[in-house]
Design a protein around this motif. Structure first.
Motif: not given
Length: 401
Positions: A307-328
């Motif tokens: 789901l993080a990957a799907a979010c960041l497929a969009f330029r306007g998504s603001r989920m970059a920080l939560p995505s990095r936290l999920v990867l960690a």
């Protein structure tokens, strides 16, 4: 990079390379294959309380029949690899379209191997492939989103959350109705043709507090201060059994209900939906569902990575920080299972610290995702002067619900 990391995963699950900790592939070669033999007779595993999955999960368990020239476990691993490649292909294709980004592809390439061989030794990656396909198709085809979400819900329940962020209007009517119709039709079909299709509901109700969950941290610490409980293999997972476990499990369920209450309030108050909002909302909802659950199995991290990957497929998504936290959190999950799982079971300082860090990262990711979703769709549109708001049709992704 994808070829290198996936080759490493295959070497681990095929046992060419021995990965530290317990053998994660036994779920496939023993448990799944045992269910496979029962399902082939035309019934669900009614005598096995470890069967806690919706009825369409039978399709995943039976899927190795698609490769009859391979053994059961080998076929399962190859099919999982193909699903992995499918997700990457979808993200690469979507990332090349206007308004999209290849960041999602990199999240997927990096995130899956962070979980280690567990990623290929459960059917959750197959479910995640359905979810990513649904979200990427949903921007233009709400009925496709609904159909895949309904099907995914009968694979493992959580994909029903994919439709929580659809814009109000035609997109919501089409996707929600299609999801309900698909799920109902498939459930009725499986219930009519195979006994025990709904037995998973009873087995799920009786589950306790799994030792890796957020609530389990209470007992991980309490047993250092005289708590008289124990750790047992219960209902297919390692759980705490003893005083106050039922109370903590009930509180976890209450917290999940509160989380879904917040989602309902968000949906009612959201004023503008950006193109990325359906993905962002699904990501936030899955984080809420996972973090508050009585069970946080390691493979659940695959859902969040997808789901993080799907979010960041969009330029306007603001989920970059939560995505990095999920990867960690996914990387720490590999350490707590399988590498140092014995320490988690024993509840020694290393095990407790690993769980505290992983679950802390999940809590931080959840709160950050929810806050960013609220700001983008509720707070900022409210503060913006009316004339500066984007003019859009009621059924467009950027419209106010």
């Amino acid at each position: 990079m994808w070829i290198i990391t996936r080759t490493a995963l295959l070497l681990c699950v095929f046992k060419v390379v021995t990965f530290p900790g317990p053998d994660v592939t036994s779920d496939i070669s023993v448990i799944y294959q045992g269910w496979y033999e029962v399902l082939k007779t035309g019934t669900f595993p009614l005598d096995d309380v470890a069967w806690q999955y919706p009825p369409a999960a039978a399709l995943a368990v039976l899927s190795p029949d698609l490769l009859p020239f391979l053994g059961y476990a080998s076929a399962f691993f190859v099919l999982t690899l193909l699903c992995d490649a499918l997700v990457l292909s979808l993200l690469l294709y979507a990332g090349g379209r206007p308004g999209k980004s290849q960041h999602g592809s990199w999240v997927w390439v990096a995130g899956v191997p962070l979980l280690g061989p567990t990623a290929y030794a459960r059917y959750d990656l197959m479910v995640t492939a359905v979810a990513v396909a649904a979200l990427l198709a949903g921007a233009r085809r709400p009925r496709t989103l609904g159909a895949l979400a309904g099907f995914g819900a009968l694979l493992k329940v959580w994909p029903l959350l994919l439709i929580v962020g659809t814009p109000r209007g035609r997109a919501t009517r089409r996707s929600w109705a299609t999801a309900a119709g698909t799920a109902a039709a498939l459930a009725l079909l499986l219930h009519a043709t195979m006994p025990g299709a709904l037995a998973f509901l009873t087995f799920q109700r009786d589950r306790g507090t799994e030792i890796e969950s957020l609530g389990a941290l209470v007992f991980q610490v309490a047993r250092h201060f005289g708590w008289q409980g124990e750790v047992l293999l219960n209902y297919g997972s390692v759980e705490f059994v003893g005083p106050y476990v039922t109370l903590v499990s009930t509180l976890a369920l209450a917290l999940t209900l509160l989380a879904f209450g917040w989602l309902a309030m968000w949906r009612l108050r959201a004023r503008e939906f950006a193109p990325s909002t359906p993905c962002d909302a699904a990501f936030a909802a899955a984080l809420l569902f996972t973090t508050t659950s009585r069970v946080i199995s390691p493979q659940y991290m695959i859902w969040l990575v997808g789901l993080a990957a799907a979010c960041l497929a969009f330029r306007g998504s603001r989920m970059a920080l939560p995505s990095r936290l999920v990867l960690a959190a996914t990387g720490v999950t590999l350490l707590e299972f399988p590498v140092w799982f014995a320490h988690v079971v024993a509840g020694d300082p290393l095990g407790v610290v690993l769980l505290a860090v992983r679950n802390g990262l999940l809590v931080a990711a959840t709160l950050t995702a929810c806050l960013r979703l609220w700001r983008q769709t509720v707070t900022e549109p409210r503060r913006r002067p009316p004339l500066s708001r984007p003019a859009a049709r009621a059924d467009s992704p950027a419209s106010a619900p």
